[in-house]
Scaffold this active site. Structure first.
Site, PDB file in Angstrom:
ATOM      1  N   ASN A  72       3.663 -52.780   0.966  1.00 18.29           N
ATOM      2  CA  ASN A  72       3.675 -51.347   0.668  1.00 18.29           C
ATOM      3  C   ASN A  72       4.898 -50.667   1.248  1.00 18.29           C
ATOM      4  O   ASN A  72       5.234 -49.558   0.865  1.00 18.29           O
ATOM      5  CB  ASN A  72       2.442 -50.678   1.272  1.00 18.29           C
ATOM      6  CG  ASN A  72       1.173 -51.148   0.600  1.00 18.29           C
ATOM      7  OD1 ASN A  72       1.022 -50.965  -0.597  1.00 18.29           O
ATOM      8  ND2 ASN A  72       0.278 -51.773   1.350  1.00 18.29           N
ATOM      9  N   TYR A 111      -5.833 -42.038   3.571  1.00  9.72           N
ATOM     10  CA  TYR A 111      -5.287 -42.633   4.793  1.00  9.72           C
ATOM     11  C   TYR A 111      -4.777 -41.540   5.731  1.00  9.72           C
ATOM     12  O   TYR A 111      -5.155 -41.480   6.910  1.00  9.72           O
ATOM     13  CB  TYR A 111      -4.156 -43.624   4.459  1.00  9.72           C
ATOM     14  CG  TYR A 111      -3.330 -43.959   5.674  1.00  9.72           C
ATOM     15  CD1 TYR A 111      -3.863 -44.753   6.685  1.00  9.72           C
ATOM     16  CD2 TYR A 111      -2.054 -43.428   5.848  1.00  9.72           C
ATOM     17  CE1 TYR A 111      -3.134 -45.030   7.829  1.00  9.72           C
ATOM     18  CE2 TYR A 111      -1.316 -43.694   6.990  1.00  9.72           C
ATOM     19  CZ  TYR A 111      -1.860 -44.492   7.981  1.00  9.72           C
ATOM     20  OH  TYR A 111      -1.145 -44.743   9.114  1.00  9.72           O
ATOM     21  N   GLY A 126      -2.680 -57.184  14.721  1.00 11.65           N
ATOM     22  CA  GLY A 126      -1.805 -56.647  13.678  1.00 11.65           C
ATOM     23  C   GLY A 126      -0.347 -56.541  14.114  1.00 11.65           C
ATOM     24  O   GLY A 126       0.029 -56.976  15.205  1.00 11.65           O
ATOM     25  N   THR A 180       2.422 -39.155   9.054  1.00 10.50           N
ATOM     26  CA  THR A 180       1.807 -38.690   7.817  1.00 10.50           C
ATOM     27  C   THR A 180       0.931 -37.458   8.041  1.00 10.50           C
ATOM     28  O   THR A 180       0.690 -36.692   7.104  1.00 10.50           O
ATOM     29  CB  THR A 180       0.988 -39.830   7.158  1.00 10.50           C
ATOM     30  OG1 THR A 180       0.643 -39.453   5.835  1.00 10.50           O
ATOM     31  CG2 THR A 180      -0.273 -40.124   7.915  1.00 10.50           C
ATOM     32  N   SER A 198       0.059 -41.073  13.056  1.00 10.31           N
ATOM     33  CA  SER A 198       1.139 -41.309  12.109  1.00 10.31           C
ATOM     34  C   SER A 198       1.830 -40.000  11.763  1.00 10.31           C
ATOM     35  O   SER A 198       1.183 -38.935  11.731  1.00 10.31           O
ATOM     36  CB  SER A 198       0.551 -41.923  10.838  1.00 10.31           C
ATOM     37  OG  SER A 198       1.480 -41.853   9.787  1.00 10.31           O
ATOM     38  N   LEU A 209       8.996 -50.516   2.746  1.00  8.18           N
ATOM     39  CA  LEU A 209      10.330 -50.916   2.299  1.00  8.18           C
ATOM     40  C   LEU A 209      10.838 -52.189   2.965  1.00  8.18           C
ATOM     41  O   LEU A 209      11.292 -53.122   2.291  1.00  8.18           O
ATOM     42  CB  LEU A 209      11.303 -49.753   2.573  1.00  8.18           C
ATOM     43  CG  LEU A 209      12.765 -50.033   2.241  1.00  8.18           C
ATOM     44  CD1 LEU A 209      12.944 -50.258   0.742  1.00  8.18           C
ATOM     45  CD2 LEU A 209      13.651 -48.881   2.729  1.00  8.18           C
ATOM     46  N   LYS A 225      -6.238 -40.096   9.518  1.00  8.17           N
ATOM     47  CA  LYS A 225      -5.483 -39.976  10.776  1.00  8.17           C
ATOM     48  C   LYS A 225      -5.577 -38.540  11.308  1.00  8.17           C
ATOM     49  O   LYS A 225      -5.776 -38.308  12.506  1.00  8.17           O
ATOM     50  CB  LYS A 225      -4.013 -40.359  10.543  1.00  8.17           C
ATOM     51  CG  LYS A 225      -3.798 -41.848  10.278  1.00  8.17           C
ATOM     52  CD  LYS A 225      -3.976 -42.664  11.553  1.00  8.17           C
ATOM     53  CE  LYS A 225      -4.271 -44.118  11.301  1.00  8.17           C
ATOM     54  NZ  LYS A 225      -4.565 -44.862  12.522  1.00  8.17           N
TER      55      LYS A 225
END
Lengths: 354, 354
Positions: free
Chosen positions: B207, B158, B12, B135, B133, B209, B162
């Site tokens: 997804n 998601y 990835g 997040t 993350s 920017l 995490k």
């Protein structure tokens, strides 16, 4: 409406009592269990708890020794039977053990549940009753605890596994409106069926108060240790909302009825408790009365992660499920004692785990 | 200390850039990926990203197409190689998709990780770097966000996956002191390797920017839609902490070094960000400068779950890992543009996903 119900972990304490009520209500019951915590006499088809459920009810249980993490085995059960609803008891449940073996707890409780949900989806079964726990509330910030109380401040892997699974179920219901899920947050299940033939049968030293007291009463343990007598409660010992296992089992029937009658869309959560708090000393006193034996005890220091008091608001379950606990502390103690006295070593008549 | 490192999800965006830095530092790298999000040319041994990493570095990657949920396949990798540390990138990562397919997210991200941890335990590998993350912080209650900021108020599967995984890792480290785990909380990785040969290659509509802007610049998309210009930020658009992917990759090397030099016992978490916040309009302007092309955009309404501003405190990583981001917004934009311009369709030269 009579239905075919799959119960996972159906051989356990809560599972077996619920299977009994489901059979009595006329449902067709399929039971799976990995027997990690169930006694199974050699050459018998069923674990002992379910054998006795059949004796008590005079009805049959369809049983498979299947671990929910085994997707193929689980799928084959769904292929064999047209299941209307799953009641999911299967989980590891000892707080202390979960701190020592967190990965096992997460794998059994979260991975296991997610495999089950996947297999259900593949087989178009979308009614689900989940065994959650008041432990998801963490240390209560108000009492009685309503279903709106914040969740997630759990301090041990067992509690977290219950909380995480509730979140997974919520997300699943939001993502796919075919799902109807009721999560039942149990307070402290105790007691046993009136017959005295089934009850709680912990492996080794009990983690919970009631089986400990009853093992002292029956002479298997010498002394009850009470963890902390300096809590901010009436007598200084911890206060919990004990609920009779038969009431709890019937709560599952009420949840099931709501699901199969289409009375719920999406995710809902209900407390299953009595709304009354009893202290450790209350329980000891009431148990002594029930069995006619003094329970020797000593105070020791608080146990990590234990809280002072915890009891449920039962309004939501009463209003939306039409369910309310019927039994009081007297029946909880008497019924536990009948089970313990008749089965001093639990289901294994000859077993000795002293 | 040169080591053998297993990277999961190594094909990835973050994985491939980290593999490159690991190889350049002289480590032996074993890579697994299930290729759910990787382009792999027929008849080639490696996914295209890793093939290019080999070209850039002149070194070899040992590669297996393995899904971390496949315990047997994973075990066989551990049997073949004596692994010193695992860097665990493999995960599904699209917030919107996670709301539609929560079960897949929990199974890939939580079940997958728990299978990996189980196989590591069985093979006595206890050094672990985890891709977390920012997040997990949810909507920040203070800025810059330090590692002590509360976690868990995530609004999508998601983010929850995490957060839950971090909790599992913490519990694991508490239960067993052989484990040494560093969780790296990424802010917003952008940019690409200087060579322009590897970079971010999202499937379908991006997804994030930066890939969106660069696809507009290269003519693959006509217009950038900016979600909200009424946030409480300098220009009304969302502010994020963008970090150059090469800096991020090097952050993994610093974490790895800490682990293999024995500088950590138990669980630790570090932010990987620059500490600087840039708005959407900042990024658009800087990207336009880098590529010499105007980026047409329009404002549209806020996106559910988006927050106004989010940027890291980088002190802890600087102090304890000796790591600090070196690249600024100029390099982030220039390097993204070089990758995009040279690879308008990403790794698949002939692929068209317009």
């Amino acid at each position: 409406m009579l239905s075919t119900i799959l119960t996972t972990g159906g051989a356990g304490f809560i599972g077996s009592h619920t299977v009994l009520e489901l059979l009595n209500a006329g449902h067709n019951v399929i039971c799976i269990d990995n027997e990690c915590n169930a006694y199974h006499e050699k050459n018998e088809l069923l674990p002992e708890s379910l054998k006795r459920v059949e004796e008590i009810t005079g009805k049959n249980v369809t049983y498979y020794n299947v671990d929910i993490r085994d997707k193929n085995a689980l799928s084959s059960v769904f292929k064999k039977h047209k299941i209307d609803c799953v009641i999911h008891f299967a989980a590891l449940k000892a707080v202390g053990e979960s701190c020592r073996l967190p990965l096992q707890y997460y794998q059994n409780n979260i991975t296991g549940t997610s495999v089950l949900l996947e297999v259900m989806t593949e087989n178009q079964v979308f009614n689900f009753v989940y065994s959650s726990s008041a432990t998801v509330y963490g240390d209560p910030i108000f009492l009685p605890i309503t279903e709106e109380h914040p969740t997630g401040a759990c301090t041990n892997p067992y509690g977290k596994s219950k909380y995480f699974t509730e979140e997974i179920l919520k997300d699943l219901c939001v993502s796919d409106n075919r799902w109807n899920v009721i999560s039942l947050r149990y307070f402290n299940p105790v007691g046993a069926h009136k017959s005295g033939k089934i009850g709680e049968d912990p492996n080794g030293e009990p983690n919970n108060l009631m089986p400990y007291i009853s093992q002292v009463a029956v002479g298997k343990r010498t002394l009850l240790r009470i963890f902390g007598n300096d809590y901010a409660t009436e007598d200084g010992t911890g206060v919990r909302d004990y609920i009779h296992i038969v009431d709890l089992a019937q709560g599952h029937l009420s949840a099931l009825n709501k699901l199969i009658e289409g009375g719920l869309r999406g995710f809902a959560v209900y407390n299953l408790g009595t709304g009354k708090g009893y202290s450790v000393l209350d329980m000891v006193k009431n148990f002594s009365t029930a069995c006619g034996i003094d329970i020797p005890y000593e105070f020791t220091s608080r146990r990590d992660g234990d809280i002072a008091a915890c009891y449920a608001s039962t309004e939501k379950a009463e209003k939306e499920l039409g369910w309310k606990a019927k039994y009081g502390i007297k029946e909880m103690c008497e019924d536990t004692w009948r089970w313990q006295k008749n089965n001093p070593n639990g289901f294994a008549a000859l077993k000795s785990d002293l």
